[in-house]
Design an enzyme around this catalytic site. Sequence first.
Site, mmCIF file in Angstrom:
data_model
loop_
_atom_site.group_PDB
_atom_site.id
_atom_site.type_symbol
_atom_site.label_atom_id
_atom_site.label_comp_id
_atom_site.label_asym_id
_atom_site.label_seq_id
_atom_site.Cartn_x
_atom_site.Cartn_y
_atom_site.Cartn_z
ATOM 1 N N HIS A 65 2.330 -4.472 16.119
ATOM 2 C CA HIS A 65 1.242 -4.586 15.765
ATOM 3 C C HIS A 65 0.925 -5.457 16.886
ATOM 4 O O HIS A 65 0.748 -6.560 17.253
ATOM 5 C CB HIS A 65 -0.100 -4.331 14.051
ATOM 6 N N ASP A 67 -2.075 -6.602 17.589
ATOM 7 C CA ASP A 67 -2.826 -7.835 16.987
ATOM 8 C C ASP A 67 -2.385 -9.732 17.092
ATOM 9 O O ASP A 67 -2.551 -11.036 16.603
ATOM 10 C CB ASP A 67 -4.417 -8.262 16.031
ATOM 11 N N HIS A 141 4.745 -3.095 5.129
ATOM 12 C CA HIS A 141 3.328 -2.848 5.336
ATOM 13 C C HIS A 141 3.679 -1.332 6.660
ATOM 14 O O HIS A 141 4.759 -1.137 6.988
ATOM 15 C CB HIS A 141 3.174 -4.119 6.521
ATOM 16 N N ASP A 208 1.158 -9.344 7.751
ATOM 17 C CA ASP A 208 0.459 -7.471 7.418
ATOM 18 C C ASP A 208 1.802 -7.604 6.311
ATOM 19 O O ASP A 208 2.100 -6.705 6.230
ATOM 20 C CB ASP A 208 0.494 -6.906 8.533
HETATM 21 ZN ZN LIG Z 1 -2.605 -7.486 11.665
#
Ligand SMILES: [Zn+2]
Length: 311
Positions: A65, A67, A141, A208
């Site tokens: 992801h 970020d 996740h 995450d």
């Molecule tokens: Zn994240």
Amino acid sequence: MSVRELVVLGTGSQVPTRTRNHNGYLLRWDGEGLLFDPGEGTQRQMLFAGVAASSITRICLSHFHGDHCLGVPGVVQRLSLDGVRHPVVAHYPASGAEYFARLRHASVFHETAELVESPVTEPGEIARGAFGRLVARRLSHPVESFGYQLVEPDTRRMLPDQLAALGVCGPAVGQLQRDGFVEVGGRRVELSAASEPRRGQRFAFVMDTRLCDGVFELAEHADLLVIESTFLSADAALATEYGHLTAAQAGRVAAECGVRKLVLSHFSQRYPAPEAFRAEAAGSFGGEIVVASDISRIAVPSRRPYRAAAG
Ligand SMILES: [Zn+2]
């Protein structure tokens, strides 16, 4: 003196805010510099934090992801721009190899630095060195995500006074360490007589994920645990739905796993007041809690006394 500290570069999830950059963490561990999850803007955050690109020896990505990885292009290009001479190893979930290939070659640059890719295909030990063992565990996740654990083995610390008293000096000291005993003047000296156990240190990085076995395996006896706490308990249903933790869950993990210092990070932009995260985690964890803020340094706690806890 060797340095063991976490340099926090960014603490925001999903989108940067006025006070939080995307994720980014550099663990300085003696001569190693492990850069975890460099999100967008990491290169500039490194400047603010006084971290040189040359201090990076490894890049560890939990998942793909944005970020957690959009900072890779800038950091990778900076390695070459700064003429970094040592190889830098990159770990990431192997299932995202196509994303890493794009990030690595996102734009044209003169590549001189050596980036060695070491994708993580399954849980277990992924590297070993003077720092100890680097271990990856699978997280839960919506996309494949791995957490990382640095485990320094227990060793023995030589006691100069005992060595002197036993007449062990020069090359005999090395021999004693290597073989576990040494003959001095017709006497046999055991290693245990001239040394004491030295507890290895542990660091864990849990990004995450929902609660799962991997979270607990990674956090086990960590001296320093960096763990995501995207949500507060009021939004626990959202946390489960999107594959994240609440601060209360992070506190429970720390308490159950015998963690010494808990670092909460990866906050959702929906919460303006971060102190609520500390209060929720403190509900079950009585140890030191740090609510991470951008451009801060967090020391790895001093070595755990040998008898204080199990390893
Ligand atoms: Zn994240």
